[in-house]
Design an enzyme around this catalytic site. Structure first.
Site, PDB file in Angstrom:
ATOM      1  N   SER A   1       0.750  -1.188  -0.188  1.00  0.00           N
ATOM      2  CA  SER A   1      -0.150   0.113   0.034  1.00  0.00           C
ATOM      3  C   SER A   1       0.709   1.271  -0.041  1.00  0.00           C
ATOM      4  O   SER A   1       2.115   1.134   0.299  1.00  0.00           O
ATOM      5  CB  SER A   1      -0.844  -0.082   1.284  1.00  0.00           C
ATOM      6  OG  SER A   1      -0.282  -0.278   2.399  1.00  0.00           O
TER       7      SER A   1
ATOM      8  N   GLN B   1       5.002   2.534  12.509  1.00  0.00           N
ATOM      9  CA  GLN B   1       5.803   3.686  12.092  1.00  0.00           C
ATOM     10  C   GLN B   1       7.312   3.235  11.406  1.00  0.00           C
ATOM     11  O   GLN B   1       7.452   2.032  11.462  1.00  0.00           O
ATOM     12  CB  GLN B   1       6.322   4.255  13.757  1.00  0.00           C
ATOM     13  CG  GLN B   1       7.212   5.369  13.593  1.00  0.00           C
ATOM     14  CD  GLN B   1       6.521   6.366  12.679  1.00  0.00           C
ATOM     15  OE1 GLN B   1       6.671   6.667  11.474  1.00  0.00           O
ATOM     16  NE2 GLN B   1       5.695   7.385  13.420  1.00  0.00           N
TER      17      GLN B   1
ATOM     18  N   PHE C   1      11.858  14.549  10.576  1.00  0.00           N
ATOM     19  CA  PHE C   1      10.557  13.695  10.962  1.00  0.00           C
ATOM     20  C   PHE C   1      11.088  12.744  11.952  1.00  0.00           C
ATOM     21  O   PHE C   1      10.119  12.333  12.788  1.00  0.00           O
ATOM     22  CB  PHE C   1      10.349  12.620   9.656  1.00  0.00           C
ATOM     23  CG  PHE C   1       9.784  13.231   8.580  1.00  0.00           C
ATOM     24  CD1 PHE C   1       8.985  14.487   8.597  1.00  0.00           C
ATOM     25  CD2 PHE C   1       9.820  12.584   7.298  1.00  0.00           C
ATOM     26  CE1 PHE C   1       8.391  15.312   7.530  1.00  0.00           C
ATOM     27  CE2 PHE C   1       9.393  13.343   6.228  1.00  0.00           C
ATOM     28  CZ  PHE C   1       8.525  14.503   6.446  1.00  0.00           C
TER      29      PHE C   1
ATOM     30  N   HIS D   1       3.887  -1.053   3.534  1.00  0.00           N
ATOM     31  CA  HIS D   1       3.296   0.320   3.317  1.00  0.00           C
ATOM     32  C   HIS D   1       4.329   1.347   3.277  1.00  0.00           C
ATOM     33  O   HIS D   1       5.113   1.682   4.262  1.00  0.00           O
ATOM     34  CB  HIS D   1       2.343   0.436   4.810  1.00  0.00           C
ATOM     35  CG  HIS D   1       1.582   1.708   4.564  1.00  0.00           C
ATOM     36  ND1 HIS D   1       0.466   1.736   3.859  1.00  0.00           N
ATOM     37  CD2 HIS D   1       1.865   2.991   5.182  1.00  0.00           C
ATOM     38  CE1 HIS D   1      -0.222   3.180   4.389  1.00  0.00           C
ATOM     39  NE2 HIS D   1       0.905   3.949   4.738  1.00  0.00           N
TER      40      HIS D   1
HETATM   41  P1  FAD Z   1      -2.370   5.743  20.664  1.00  0.00           P
HETATM   42  O1  FAD Z   1      -2.465   4.079  20.074  1.00  0.00           O
HETATM   43  O2  FAD Z   1      -3.593   6.261  21.231  1.00  0.00           O
HETATM   44  O3  FAD Z   1      -1.112   5.589  21.530  1.00  0.00           O
HETATM   45  C1  FAD Z   1      -0.525   6.926  21.854  1.00  0.00           C
HETATM   46  C2  FAD Z   1       0.196   7.019  23.142  1.00  0.00           C
HETATM   47  O4  FAD Z   1      -0.528   6.467  24.205  1.00  0.00           O
HETATM   48  C3  FAD Z   1       1.304   5.484  23.123  1.00  0.00           C
HETATM   49  O5  FAD Z   1       2.373   6.122  23.810  1.00  0.00           O
HETATM   50  C4  FAD Z   1       0.347   4.460  23.865  1.00  0.00           C
HETATM   51  O6  FAD Z   1       1.487   3.798  24.477  1.00  0.00           O
HETATM   52  C5  FAD Z   1      -0.309   5.362  24.773  1.00  0.00           C
HETATM   53  N1  FAD Z   1      -1.427   4.951  25.021  1.00  0.00           N
HETATM   54  C6  FAD Z   1      -2.380   4.449  24.394  1.00  0.00           C
HETATM   55  N2  FAD Z   1      -3.521   3.969  24.990  1.00  0.00           N
HETATM   56  C7  FAD Z   1      -3.263   4.221  26.234  1.00  0.00           C
HETATM   57  C8  FAD Z   1      -4.054   4.268  27.588  1.00  0.00           C
HETATM   58  N3  FAD Z   1      -5.191   3.777  27.443  1.00  0.00           N
HETATM   59  N4  FAD Z   1      -3.539   4.783  28.895  1.00  0.00           N
HETATM   60  C9  FAD Z   1      -2.361   5.115  28.773  1.00  0.00           C
HETATM   61  N5  FAD Z   1      -1.772   5.338  27.515  1.00  0.00           N
HETATM   62  C10 FAD Z   1      -2.148   4.964  26.476  1.00  0.00           C
HETATM   63  N6  FAD Z   1      -0.950  11.411  12.677  1.00  0.00           N
HETATM   64  C11 FAD Z   1      -2.058  12.193  12.176  1.00  0.00           C
HETATM   65  O7  FAD Z   1      -2.106  13.325  12.960  1.00  0.00           O
HETATM   66  N7  FAD Z   1      -2.676  11.876  11.051  1.00  0.00           N
HETATM   67  C12 FAD Z   1      -2.354  10.773  10.214  1.00  0.00           C
HETATM   68  O8  FAD Z   1      -2.885  10.738   9.278  1.00  0.00           O
HETATM   69  C13 FAD Z   1      -1.523   9.805  10.512  1.00  0.00           C
HETATM   70  N8  FAD Z   1      -0.987   8.654  10.249  1.00  0.00           N
HETATM   71  C14 FAD Z   1      -0.259   7.789  10.556  1.00  0.00           C
HETATM   72  C15 FAD Z   1       0.049   6.421  10.217  1.00  0.00           C
HETATM   73  C16 FAD Z   1       0.666   5.657  10.575  1.00  0.00           C
HETATM   74  C17 FAD Z   1       0.777   4.266  10.021  1.00  0.00           C
HETATM   75  C18 FAD Z   1       1.306   5.887  11.731  1.00  0.00           C
HETATM   76  C19 FAD Z   1       2.347   4.868  12.470  1.00  0.00           C
HETATM   77  C20 FAD Z   1       1.369   6.925  12.447  1.00  0.00           C
HETATM   78  C21 FAD Z   1       0.455   8.114  11.691  1.00  0.00           C
HETATM   79  N9  FAD Z   1       0.065   9.277  12.567  1.00  0.00           N
HETATM   80  C22 FAD Z   1      -0.655  10.067  12.038  1.00  0.00           C
HETATM   81  C23 FAD Z   1       1.046   9.699  13.919  1.00  0.00           C
HETATM   82  C24 FAD Z   1       0.127   9.379  15.006  1.00  0.00           C
HETATM   83  O9  FAD Z   1      -1.113   9.990  15.009  1.00  0.00           O
HETATM   84  C25 FAD Z   1       1.119   9.498  16.163  1.00  0.00           C
HETATM   85  O10 FAD Z   1       2.176   8.761  16.230  1.00  0.00           O
HETATM   86  C26 FAD Z   1       0.614   9.680  17.468  1.00  0.00           C
HETATM   87  O11 FAD Z   1       1.287  10.306  18.528  1.00  0.00           O
HETATM   88  C27 FAD Z   1      -0.259   8.463  17.929  1.00  0.00           C
HETATM   89  O12 FAD Z   1      -0.938   7.951  17.597  1.00  0.00           O
HETATM   90  P2  FAD Z   1      -1.736   6.418  17.633  1.00  0.00           P
HETATM   91  O13 FAD Z   1      -2.740   6.059  16.995  1.00  0.00           O
HETATM   92  O14 FAD Z   1      -0.761   5.430  17.870  1.00  0.00           O
HETATM   93  O15 FAD Z   1      -2.110   6.506  19.506  1.00  0.00           O
END
Ligand code: FAD
Length: 276
Positions: free
Chosen positions: A7, A167, A207, A257
């Site tokens: 992808s 990531q 980045f 990806h």
């Molecule tokens: P989460 O899974 O919520 O995790 C974030 C942090 O919180 C982690 O440290 C985790 O350990 C911690 N955590 C999770 N759940 C809990 C809980 N219940 N209690 C305590 N701690 C917790 N960003 C954008 O803005 N737009 C995009 O389009 C985008 N695309 C991305 C695509 C990919 C493939 C990747 C890998 C990243 C992308 N990002 C994007 C970046 C991403 O939004 C950031 O890395 C962000 O900091 C974390 O997102 P996440 O969904 O992994 O968060």
């Protein structure tokens, strides 16, 4: 072995020229028959309209499109409206993320973590969407510990995620270790490595500092040594990233990806090198 899935990720262009350029890039990459094209979403909704519009264009060209949705600083109502738009467009896959807010911007909104977004999408739309989430082989920079991060990743599975994209990283061992740890915890979903081609060192360093992805010291030293000589940066980057991809696929990665940064050439060069 099941079919490997490939992808390509884009960001939504800012200008009419960018839109035109991306359409040409898509055409080149479509020739590789990817499973889907995904489009990022600016945290807090900053790119919402452009993300939706780019997804609409991809869909209109007949390709599978997967919008990213980030939930930080968002309200349920707003996410629900976006889900409706995507469902009406016939979209079947979503990349569900928390997102990062620029410092000083707004409140936290109604979602704190991505697992809450996954649960909300499932609650609102049942099994309509295949939900991808993010994974961090080198661990998320805000995680309390590596163990906590994997347990938090597991929460996203428990909430209904179907697969994950990582990531980017340049150390294949971190990926294999992460996948092994997930399997020990009963996480069985495909975890697809995210691949960042190396185009410009300064940009990559920026980045990587922001997202916590490591550029190994030996690579950093070599890349720094090239200075402004981007041709050498790219030739070295191609060697290193193609070898990484080979290792990942040979070691059982379910696909790749690519973070294309809206450019076709770097991804095409890796693809060609891999002989896919
Ligand atoms: P989460 O899974 O919520 O995790 C974030 C942090 O919180 C982690 O440290 C985790 O350990 C911690 N955590 C999770 N759940 C809990 C809980 N219940 N209690 C305590 N701690 C917790 N960003 C954008 O803005 N737009 C995009 O389009 C985008 N695309 C991305 C695509 C990919 C493939 C990747 C890998 C990243 C992308 N990002 C994007 C970046 C991403 O939004 C950031 O890395 C962000 O900091 C974390 O997102 P996440 O969904 O992994 O968060």
């Amino acid at each position: 072995m099941s079919k490997q899935l490939f992808s390509f990720e884009f960001f939504p262009p800012h200008t009419p020229e960018g839109v035109e350029k991306l359409a040409a890039v898509r055409k080149q990459l479509a020739a590789l028959h990817p499973e889907f094209f995904s489009v990022t979403f600016g945290a807090g909704g900053s790119t919402q309209d452009r993300t939706i519009e780019t997804i609409r264009q991809i869909k209109a060209e007949g390709y599978n499109a997967a919008p990213h949705i980030s939930c930080v600083a968002s309200r349920r109502e707003n996410i629900r409206a976006m889900l409706d738009i995507y469902r009406d467009m016939g979209i079947r896959r979503i990349v569900a993320l928390r997102g990062d807010l620029p410092s000083g911007m707004g409140s936290l909104g109604e979602f704190q973590y991505a697992n809450e977004l996954v649960a909300f999408i499932r609650e609102q739309t049942g099994d309509h969407f295949h939900i991808e989430v993010a994974a961090y082989p080198e661990f998320h920079p805000q995680a309390k510990s590596a163990r906590e991060d994997i347990l938090n990743f597991k929460r996203k599975m428990a909430a209904g995620a179907d697969s994950a994209i990582t990531q980017y990283f340049y150390n294949a061992d971190s990926y294999f270790y992460f996948v092994d740890e997930c399997r020990k915890l009963g996480i069985t979903v495909p975890i697809v490595p995210g691949i960042m081609p190396i185009v410009k060192f300064a940009q990559l360093a920026r980045f990587s500092d922001a997202c916590g992805a490591e550029i190994p010291r030996w690579m950093r030293r070599i890349l720094e040594g090239f200075g402004e000589d981007n041709e050498s940066v790219q030739a070295f980057g191609l060697d290193v990233v193609a070898q990484l991809c080979e290792k990942l696929l040979a070691g059982g990665a379910p696909g790749l990806h690519f973070y294309t940064l809206n450019q076709a050439a770097p991804t095409l060069a890796i693809w060609k090198r891999l002989g896919l």
